[in-house]
Design a protein around this motif. Structure first.
Motif, PDB file in Angstrom:
ATOM      1  N   HIS A  85      -4.266  -0.325   9.327  1.00 16.33           N
ATOM      2  CA  HIS A  85      -4.550  -0.775   7.964  1.00 16.33           C
ATOM      3  C   HIS A  85      -3.400  -1.582   7.364  1.00 16.33           C
ATOM      4  O   HIS A  85      -3.617  -2.627   6.761  1.00 16.33           O
ATOM      5  CB  HIS A  85      -4.861   0.431   7.069  1.00 16.33           C
ATOM      6  CG  HIS A  85      -6.152   1.103   7.408  1.00 16.33           C
ATOM      7  ND1 HIS A  85      -6.291   1.922   8.518  1.00 16.33           N
ATOM      8  CD2 HIS A  85      -7.363   1.066   6.794  1.00 16.33           C
ATOM      9  CE1 HIS A  85      -7.544   2.367   8.565  1.00 16.33           C
ATOM     10  NE2 HIS A  85      -8.209   1.879   7.544  1.00 16.33           N
ATOM     11  N   TYR A  92      -9.204  -9.397   7.948  1.00 16.96           N
ATOM     12  CA  TYR A  92     -10.145  -8.326   8.276  1.00 16.96           C
ATOM     13  C   TYR A  92     -11.491  -8.565   7.599  1.00 16.96           C
ATOM     14  O   TYR A  92     -12.553  -8.321   8.195  1.00 16.96           O
ATOM     15  CB  TYR A  92      -9.600  -6.964   7.862  1.00 16.96           C
ATOM     16  CG  TYR A  92     -10.599  -5.853   8.115  1.00 16.96           C
ATOM     17  CD1 TYR A  92     -10.976  -5.503   9.417  1.00 16.96           C
ATOM     18  CD2 TYR A  92     -11.216  -5.194   7.049  1.00 16.96           C
ATOM     19  CE1 TYR A  92     -11.919  -4.514   9.642  1.00 16.96           C
ATOM     20  CE2 TYR A  92     -12.149  -4.204   7.273  1.00 16.96           C
ATOM     21  CZ  TYR A  92     -12.509  -3.873   8.576  1.00 16.96           C
ATOM     22  OH  TYR A  92     -13.448  -2.898   8.803  1.00 16.96           O
ATOM     23  N   THR A 106      -9.510  -2.671  15.742  1.00 16.81           N
ATOM     24  CA  THR A 106     -10.755  -2.082  15.237  1.00 16.81           C
ATOM     25  C   THR A 106     -11.465  -1.343  16.364  1.00 16.81           C
ATOM     26  O   THR A 106     -11.177  -1.543  17.539  1.00 16.81           O
ATOM     27  CB  THR A 106     -11.700  -3.175  14.683  1.00 16.81           C
ATOM     28  OG1 THR A 106     -11.986  -4.129  15.724  1.00 16.81           O
ATOM     29  CG2 THR A 106     -11.081  -3.885  13.501  1.00 16.81           C
ATOM     30  N   HIS A 150     -14.922  -8.777   9.612  1.00 11.38           N
ATOM     31  CA  HIS A 150     -16.011  -7.838   9.371  1.00 11.38           C
ATOM     32  C   HIS A 150     -17.308  -8.562   9.006  1.00 11.38           C
ATOM     33  O   HIS A 150     -18.406  -8.125   9.398  1.00 11.38           O
ATOM     34  CB  HIS A 150     -15.637  -6.844   8.261  1.00 11.38           C
ATOM     35  CG  HIS A 150     -16.411  -5.574   8.326  1.00 11.38           C
ATOM     36  ND1 HIS A 150     -17.594  -5.388   7.631  1.00 11.38           N
ATOM     37  CD2 HIS A 150     -16.216  -4.430   9.041  1.00 11.38           C
ATOM     38  CE1 HIS A 150     -18.067  -4.191   7.885  1.00 11.38           C
ATOM     39  NE2 HIS A 150     -17.254  -3.577   8.745  1.00 11.38           N
ATOM     40  N   TYR A 168     -14.118  -7.368  18.543  1.00 14.99           N
ATOM     41  CA  TYR A 168     -13.012  -6.605  17.977  1.00 14.99           C
ATOM     42  C   TYR A 168     -12.047  -7.534  17.246  1.00 14.99           C
ATOM     43  O   TYR A 168     -11.946  -8.724  17.570  1.00 14.99           O
ATOM     44  CB  TYR A 168     -12.206  -5.885  19.068  1.00 14.99           C
ATOM     45  CG  TYR A 168     -12.990  -4.890  19.885  1.00 14.99           C
ATOM     46  CD1 TYR A 168     -13.071  -3.557  19.496  1.00 14.99           C
ATOM     47  CD2 TYR A 168     -13.624  -5.278  21.067  1.00 14.99           C
ATOM     48  CE1 TYR A 168     -13.777  -2.639  20.255  1.00 14.99           C
ATOM     49  CE2 TYR A 168     -14.334  -4.364  21.834  1.00 14.99           C
ATOM     50  CZ  TYR A 168     -14.410  -3.044  21.427  1.00 14.99           C
ATOM     51  OH  TYR A 168     -15.110  -2.147  22.182  1.00 14.99           O
ATOM     52  N   ASP A 211     -14.623  -0.915  12.403  1.00 17.63           N
ATOM     53  CA  ASP A 211     -13.721  -0.281  11.439  1.00 17.63           C
ATOM     54  C   ASP A 211     -12.289  -0.315  11.955  1.00 17.63           C
ATOM     55  O   ASP A 211     -12.050  -0.188  13.155  1.00 17.63           O
ATOM     56  CB  ASP A 211     -14.138   1.173  11.198  1.00 17.63           C
ATOM     57  CG  ASP A 211     -15.532   1.273  10.588  1.00 17.63           C
ATOM     58  OD1 ASP A 211     -15.873   0.416   9.746  1.00 17.63           O
ATOM     59  OD2 ASP A 211     -16.277   2.199  10.970  1.00 17.63           O
ATOM     60  N   LEU A 212     -11.339  -0.478  11.032  1.00 16.80           N
ATOM     61  CA  LEU A 212      -9.933  -0.486  11.407  1.00 16.80           C
ATOM     62  C   LEU A 212      -9.522   0.853  12.001  1.00 16.80           C
ATOM     63  O   LEU A 212      -9.886   1.909  11.479  1.00 16.80           O
ATOM     64  CB  LEU A 212      -9.053  -0.804  10.201  1.00 16.80           C
ATOM     65  CG  LEU A 212      -9.027  -2.268   9.736  1.00 16.80           C
ATOM     66  CD1 LEU A 212      -8.334  -2.379   8.389  1.00 16.80           C
ATOM     67  CD2 LEU A 212      -8.337  -3.156  10.774  1.00 16.80           C
TER      68      LEU A 212
END
Length: 276
Positions: free
Chosen positions: A116, A124, A105, A128, A143, A110-111
């Motif tokens: 992905h 994930y 990330t 998040h 991260y 964000d990835l």
């Protein structure tokens, strides 16, 4: 440092003759493992390597007083592999130029492109949520990342190989030092502090990893040093929120202890090299 027993005379000549005879090498290896209870039943104990490789490693260790040369033949680990994989020493960021850990990330949580398909959606989502809930801490980032540990051993040709073990995905908490600070305390002083906090980490969160040192970014080495704590999903995902809180306390404590040491050295009139 002296050895326990006096060095044998003409040892190299004896070793050379043995190494010329594969049957002699195999007999030497068998005798060694016969002296170790249950060695034959121990997976990866070194009994499967050729006798010539075993004998060469043994003789090299004797001649050069290099324990790791022999340990790699016996258990596929150098002395420092054993320490590292016993969680008794921390891991350098990108040691020997190999990226470790690998960020999945960015700084916004964000990835990254290409991550992905690799990242598990459940993991994930957990990351998040923690990222969104994290406290505002100066010079700190969280991260999702991949990491690994490693060990070393010999192949059938007697060449040293590096093996990745315990490849894992988890949450990396990165504690940076302010860019205005130059870490000019010597390695021994800084590492003594890091080791103290590594032991605290293992007492509270066994098998959490600690990283330290500089980290290259896009091939460019930044001037700031970093401290990292890596929490593996496979060990901590059921209590990750509490685990992150504990790890943050240890990481921040370690960073403050190092900064306090730098300040003390700067104010010491005897130390002419320390500064910011």
């Amino acid at each position: 440092m002296s050895t326990i027993f006096p060095r044998e005379e003409k040892a190299e000549q004896i070793f050379d003759e043995i190494l010329k005879n594969p049957h002699a090498c195999e007999r030497l290896k068998d005798t060694f493992f016969e002296a170790i209870p249950s060695a034959e039943e121990s997976e990866g104990a070194g009994t499967d390597i050729p006798g010539t490789v075993f004998a060469a490693a043994l003789f090299t260790a004797y001649e050069n007083k290099d324990l790791s040369a022999f340990m790699m033949a016996v258990c596929n680990s150098s002395v420092f592999d054993l320490l590292r994989n016993s969680f008794l020493i921390s891991i350098r960021f990108n040691d020997k130029g190999v990226e470790n850990p690998i960020f999945l990330t960015d700084e916004n949580g964000d990835l990254l492109s290409g991550s992905h398909q690799h990242a598990c959606a459940k993991k994930y989502k957990m990351f998040h949520k923690l990222y969104e809930q994290q406290d505002e801490i100066p010079d700190y980032h969280m991260y999702m990342a991949d990491g690994f540990r490693e060990k070393h051993g010999y192949n059938e040709k007697g060449e040293i190989e590096t093996f990745r073990i315990s490849e894992h995905t988890g949450i990396l908490m990165l504690f940076e030092f302010p860019e205005s600070v130059t870490l000019e305390i010597n390695e021994e002083r800084s590492y003594a502090i890091i080791w103290k906090y590594l032991m605290k980490l293992q007492e509270q969160l066994p098998q959490a990893l600690m990283y330290y040192g500089r980290r290259d970014e896009n091939g460019v080495e930044k001037n700031t040093s970093k401290l990292g704590i890596f929490l593996l999903f496979c060990h901590f995902e059921h209590e990750m929120e509490k685990t992150v809180e504990l790890a943050n306390g240890i990481g921040l404590g370690c960073r403050e202890a190092i900064l306090a040491e730098i300040k003390a050295l700067k104010n010491d009139p005897k130390n002419k090299t320390a500064g910011v």
